[in-house]
Write an enzyme that holds these catalytic residues in place. Structure first.
Site, PDB file in Angstrom:
ATOM      1  N   TYR A 178      -8.216  -7.110  -2.760  1.00 37.62           N
ATOM      2  CA  TYR A 178      -8.916  -6.557  -1.589  1.00 37.62           C
ATOM      3  C   TYR A 178      -9.563  -5.226  -1.934  1.00 37.62           C
ATOM      4  O   TYR A 178      -9.119  -4.516  -2.828  1.00 37.62           O
ATOM      5  CB  TYR A 178      -7.972  -6.406  -0.395  1.00 37.62           C
ATOM      6  CG  TYR A 178      -6.694  -5.629  -0.611  1.00 37.62           C
ATOM      7  CD1 TYR A 178      -6.665  -4.245  -0.467  1.00 37.62           C
ATOM      8  CD2 TYR A 178      -5.512  -6.277  -0.934  1.00 37.62           C
ATOM      9  CE1 TYR A 178      -5.490  -3.531  -0.634  1.00 37.62           C
ATOM     10  CE2 TYR A 178      -4.318  -5.573  -1.107  1.00 37.62           C
ATOM     11  CZ  TYR A 178      -4.308  -4.205  -0.952  1.00 37.62           C
ATOM     12  OH  TYR A 178      -3.153  -3.504  -1.120  1.00 37.62           O
ATOM     13  N   ARG A 201      -3.402   4.079  -1.392  1.00 36.94           N
ATOM     14  CA  ARG A 201      -2.132   4.715  -1.004  1.00 36.94           C
ATOM     15  C   ARG A 201      -2.225   6.234  -1.042  1.00 36.94           C
ATOM     16  O   ARG A 201      -1.673   6.907  -0.170  1.00 36.94           O
ATOM     17  CB  ARG A 201      -1.008   4.266  -1.943  1.00 36.94           C
ATOM     18  CG  ARG A 201      -0.769   2.783  -1.944  1.00 36.94           C
ATOM     19  CD  ARG A 201       0.231   2.431  -3.024  1.00 36.94           C
ATOM     20  NE  ARG A 201       1.520   2.967  -2.673  1.00 36.94           N
ATOM     21  CZ  ARG A 201       2.449   2.305  -2.005  1.00 36.94           C
ATOM     22  NH1 ARG A 201       2.236   1.066  -1.629  1.00 36.94           N
ATOM     23  NH2 ARG A 201       3.599   2.850  -1.720  1.00 36.94           N
ATOM     24  N   ASP A 236      12.219   2.076   2.878  1.00 36.30           N
ATOM     25  CA  ASP A 236      12.873   1.274   1.838  1.00 36.30           C
ATOM     26  C   ASP A 236      14.350   1.629   1.669  1.00 36.30           C
ATOM     27  O   ASP A 236      15.145   0.796   1.228  1.00 36.30           O
ATOM     28  CB  ASP A 236      12.167   1.486   0.480  1.00 36.30           C
ATOM     29  CG  ASP A 236      10.929   0.608   0.331  1.00 36.30           C
ATOM     30  OD1 ASP A 236      10.542  -0.061   1.305  1.00 36.30           O
ATOM     31  OD2 ASP A 236      10.339   0.603  -0.774  1.00 36.30           O
ATOM     32  N   GLU A 245      11.501  16.769  -1.403  1.00 40.24           N
ATOM     33  CA  GLU A 245      10.961  15.724  -2.289  1.00 40.24           C
ATOM     34  C   GLU A 245      11.309  16.086  -3.731  1.00 40.24           C
ATOM     35  O   GLU A 245      11.098  17.224  -4.152  1.00 40.24           O
ATOM     36  CB  GLU A 245       9.444  15.613  -2.090  1.00 40.24           C
ATOM     37  CG  GLU A 245       8.689  14.846  -3.159  1.00 40.24           C
ATOM     38  CD  GLU A 245       9.158  13.404  -3.364  1.00 40.24           C
ATOM     39  OE1 GLU A 245       9.318  12.678  -2.379  1.00 40.24           O
ATOM     40  OE2 GLU A 245       9.376  13.019  -4.535  1.00 40.24           O
TER      41      GLU A 245
HETATM   42  P1  FAD Z   1       9.128   5.482  -1.293  1.00 34.02           P
HETATM   43  O1  FAD Z   1       7.671   5.249  -1.260  1.00 34.02           O
HETATM   44  O2  FAD Z   1       9.895   4.943  -2.452  1.00 34.02           O
HETATM   45  O3  FAD Z   1       9.346   7.065  -1.200  1.00 34.02           O
HETATM   46  C1  FAD Z   1      10.589   7.660  -1.443  1.00 34.02           C
HETATM   47  C2  FAD Z   1      10.354   9.109  -1.812  1.00 34.02           C
HETATM   48  O4  FAD Z   1      11.618   9.762  -1.950  1.00 34.02           O
HETATM   49  C3  FAD Z   1       9.646   9.289  -3.160  1.00 34.02           C
HETATM   50  O5  FAD Z   1       8.608  10.228  -3.011  1.00 34.02           O
HETATM   51  C4  FAD Z   1      10.744   9.786  -4.080  1.00 34.02           C
HETATM   52  O6  FAD Z   1      10.248  10.637  -5.116  1.00 34.02           O
HETATM   53  C5  FAD Z   1      11.633  10.540  -3.106  1.00 34.02           C
HETATM   54  N1  FAD Z   1      13.040  10.621  -3.553  1.00 34.02           N
HETATM   55  C6  FAD Z   1      13.788   9.620  -4.064  1.00 34.02           C
HETATM   56  N2  FAD Z   1      15.037  10.045  -4.309  1.00 34.02           N
HETATM   57  C7  FAD Z   1      15.074  11.358  -3.945  1.00 34.02           C
HETATM   58  C8  FAD Z   1      16.101  12.342  -3.958  1.00 34.02           C
HETATM   59  N3  FAD Z   1      17.331  12.056  -4.421  1.00 34.02           N
HETATM   60  N4  FAD Z   1      15.801  13.591  -3.519  1.00 34.02           N
HETATM   61  C9  FAD Z   1      14.548  13.889  -3.055  1.00 34.02           C
HETATM   62  N5  FAD Z   1      13.544  12.980  -3.023  1.00 34.02           N
HETATM   63  C10 FAD Z   1      13.804  11.722  -3.446  1.00 34.02           C
HETATM   64  N6  FAD Z   1       3.659  -2.030   2.079  1.00 34.02           N
HETATM   65  C11 FAD Z   1       2.737  -2.216   3.058  1.00 34.02           C
HETATM   66  O7  FAD Z   1       2.978  -1.814   4.209  1.00 34.02           O
HETATM   67  N7  FAD Z   1       1.554  -2.851   2.795  1.00 34.02           N
HETATM   68  C12 FAD Z   1       1.229  -3.292   1.540  1.00 34.02           C
HETATM   69  O8  FAD Z   1       0.140  -3.844   1.338  1.00 34.02           O
HETATM   70  C13 FAD Z   1       2.180  -3.119   0.487  1.00 34.02           C
HETATM   71  N8  FAD Z   1       1.923  -3.562  -0.763  1.00 34.02           N
HETATM   72  C14 FAD Z   1       2.860  -3.385  -1.736  1.00 34.02           C
HETATM   73  C15 FAD Z   1       2.617  -3.921  -3.001  1.00 34.02           C
HETATM   74  C16 FAD Z   1       3.568  -3.789  -4.015  1.00 34.02           C
HETATM   75  C17 FAD Z   1       3.313  -4.388  -5.344  1.00 34.02           C
HETATM   76  C18 FAD Z   1       4.778  -3.088  -3.762  1.00 34.02           C
HETATM   77  C19 FAD Z   1       5.812  -2.924  -4.840  1.00 34.02           C
HETATM   78  C20 FAD Z   1       5.034  -2.570  -2.500  1.00 34.02           C
HETATM   79  C21 FAD Z   1       4.080  -2.735  -1.471  1.00 34.02           C
HETATM   80  N9  FAD Z   1       4.324  -2.256  -0.188  1.00 34.02           N
HETATM   81  C22 FAD Z   1       3.405  -2.452   0.814  1.00 34.02           C
HETATM   82  C23 FAD Z   1       5.609  -1.614   0.137  1.00 34.02           C
HETATM   83  C24 FAD Z   1       5.539  -0.129   0.154  1.00 34.02           C
HETATM   84  O9  FAD Z   1       4.930   0.358  -1.013  1.00 34.02           O
HETATM   85  C25 FAD Z   1       6.938   0.509   0.263  1.00 34.02           C
HETATM   86  O10 FAD Z   1       7.745  -0.256   1.115  1.00 34.02           O
HETATM   87  C26 FAD Z   1       6.807   1.907   0.819  1.00 34.02           C
HETATM   88  O11 FAD Z   1       6.079   2.720  -0.059  1.00 34.02           O
HETATM   89  C27 FAD Z   1       8.199   2.520   1.076  1.00 34.02           C
HETATM   90  O12 FAD Z   1       8.040   3.845   1.483  1.00 34.02           O
HETATM   91  P2  FAD Z   1       9.295   4.824   1.511  1.00 34.02           P
HETATM   92  O13 FAD Z   1       8.743   6.148   1.943  1.00 34.02           O
HETATM   93  O14 FAD Z   1      10.397   4.225   2.286  1.00 34.02           O
HETATM   94  O15 FAD Z   1       9.829   4.898   0.020  1.00 34.02           O
END
Ligand code: FAD
Length: 409
Positions: free
Chosen positions: A214, A108, A294, A34
């Site tokens: 909520y 979260r 994502d 991370e």
């Molecule tokens: P991220 O949460 O972006 O995590 C990626 C991680 O990788 C981070 O910790 C980052 O620091 C790390 N990283 C990045 N690049 C590197 C690198 N080069 N080297 C090492 N580490 C790195 N989803 C739901 O299911 N329900 C909801 O109600 C909901 N509400 C939302 C409301 C809003 C306004 C938004 C914007 C999003 C919402 N989401 C919701 C979506 C959700 O927040 C994201 O889709 C989710 O957090 C994605 O998780 P992830 O682990 O794929 O990516």
């Protein structure tokens, strides 16, 4: 099947943490990297819909959800200006029977901490940024900003919308600004009782915007997501600090209950975000590297599914690896066959919901509201935002599907 795999996870957000926990449960070795110097999540809420809750319970987090979550009574659609109720779908009493699990609201940071709880210190490196990927001889390696590298049987890019791993596999392509920006805020209930905020997942729909409110933290705080159409997001960063006044200005003329809530938002916890997404991908994996969350399928949050999809991905990938053992290409083919069609549909339908929630022409609004009414009369349990198909899916059955239809995967 006995496995001797070593998996490298890039990114410790909700998706990376869910994968780590799922691999641990499947007895597969991993190391997580991370870039932030500590695990953390923004101070906001997240809706955990029944499809995600099924996975979290399979990962032994059912008790955590009960402790830290809030069970909304219903999903309620309202006209953002008049407050008129457009639909009301019961959640608390019906979700377990209809979809096999509860619908929770959680903070979260609480969810992330629960997912990370079992990650031992020697299986995670914090404060180290992945810079690229090298593949050779049936192995893959991630390279890092300090010049080090980590070799593994599989590297998983769980590094979010601006994924370095995705760029390394498929070339750099900027995420698409969707024309929406949003504010996220939190109101502590202890300090200010909020009799005008109902214990529901409330969708306030208005011209060119919508607001979702909520309760989280077992009812101790209210989360606000307030989305506006704004073609000109100019900030380089996609998350910026904002103010109560800016939030109020963004929703001038909306219902008094919302204005009252906005005025009580903790000023230290108001952020604004540009909302970006991507088109569905034709393929996620190349040789010994794949994507998750994502990084694979960035989507608008309008079906509340980004984190839920990342959690499902993590569980399914771990199960595929447990099923196929050292045959990593077969596991990746099964993972993609199970996950890509579903996540692509969610990505595209989330875009479509933006159109429905933000309608402004009187004719369109009349038609939409009549449809809500007719649907409610036909089936009071139909989810107002048309998400039954999302909630019904059960990732925890994927192993049975792998066993039943090996040729398809
Ligand atoms: P991220 O949460 O972006 O995590 C990626 C991680 O990788 C981070 O910790 C980052 O620091 C790390 N990283 C990045 N690049 C590197 C690198 N080069 N080297 C090492 N580490 C790195 N989803 C739901 O299911 N329900 C909801 O109600 C909901 N509400 C939302 C409301 C809003 C306004 C938004 C914007 C999003 C919402 N989401 C919701 C979506 C959700 O927040 C994201 O889709 C989710 O957090 C994605 O998780 P992830 O682990 O794929 O990516």
């Amino acid at each position: 099947m006995q496995t001797h795999l070593r998996i490298g996870i890039i990114g410790g957000g909700i998706g990376g943490a869910a994968l780590a926990r799922s691999l641990d449960a499947a007895g597969i070795d991993y190391h997580l990297f991370e870039k932030a110097s500590a695990f953390g999540e923004v101070g906001a809420g997240v809706q955990m819909t029944p499809n995600a809750v099924k996975v979290l319970k399979a990962l032994n987090l059912g008790e955590d959800l009960r402790r830290m979550g809030f069970l909304p009574e219903a999903m309620v659609g309202r006209n953002g200006q008049t407050g008129q109720e457009l639909f009301r779908t019961p959640l608390k009493t019906t979700c377990p029977a209809l979809f096999g699990a509860e619908f929770y609201h959680v903070h979260r940071a609480d969810l992330h901490a629960a997912l990370c709880r079992n990650i031992p210190a020697d299986k995670a490196t914090l404060g180290l940024q992945c810079t690229g990927i090298v593949q050779a001889g049936g192995n893959a390696a991630a390279t890092f900003s300090d010049g080090s590298r980590f070799e593994a049987d599989l590297i998983v890019g769980a590094d979010g919308i601006h994924s370095v791993v995705r760029d390394a596999l498929w070339g750099k392509e900027p995420a698409r600004y969707t024309g929406h920006m949003c504010w996220r805020g939190l109101v502590e209930v202890d300090r200010h009782p909020l009799p005008f905020v109902s214990p529901d997942a409330a969708f306030w729909m208005g011209p060119k915007g919508h607001v979702v409110t909520y309760y989280v933290k077992g009812g101790a705080a209210v989360n606000i997501v307030a989305v506006n159409e704004n073609r000109d997001w100019v900030e380089e960063s996609w998350t910026v600090k904002s103010t109560r006044q800016e939030l109020l200005n963004g929703f001038a003329g909306w219902h008094d209950d919302l204005a009252e809530l906005f005025r009580r938002t903790d000023p230290d916890q108001i952020y604004k975000w540009g909302l970006f997404d991507r088109d569905p991908m034709a393929c996620w994996s190349k040789d010994r590297v794949t994507l998750l969350g994502d990084a694979a399928h960035a989507m608008l949050p309008f079906l509340s599914q980004g984190a839920a999809m990342a959690i499902e991905d993590g569980y399914v990938l771990a199960q595929a690896l447990a099923h196929w053992g050292t045959d990593v290409p077969a596991a990746l083919a099964a993972y993609e066959a199970e996950r890509r069609p579903r996540t692509a549909r969610v990505q595209l339908e989330a875009r479509e919901r933006g159109r429905t929630y933000h309608m402004s022409s009187p004719d369109e609004l009349k038609k939409r509201d009549q449809e809500y009414k007719a649907e409610q009369a036909r089936n009071p349990n139909a989810v107002g935002i048309k998400a039954e198909w999302v909630y019904q899916y059960d990732a925890t059955n994927c192993r049975e599907r792998f066993e039943r239809e090996p040729g398809k995967n």
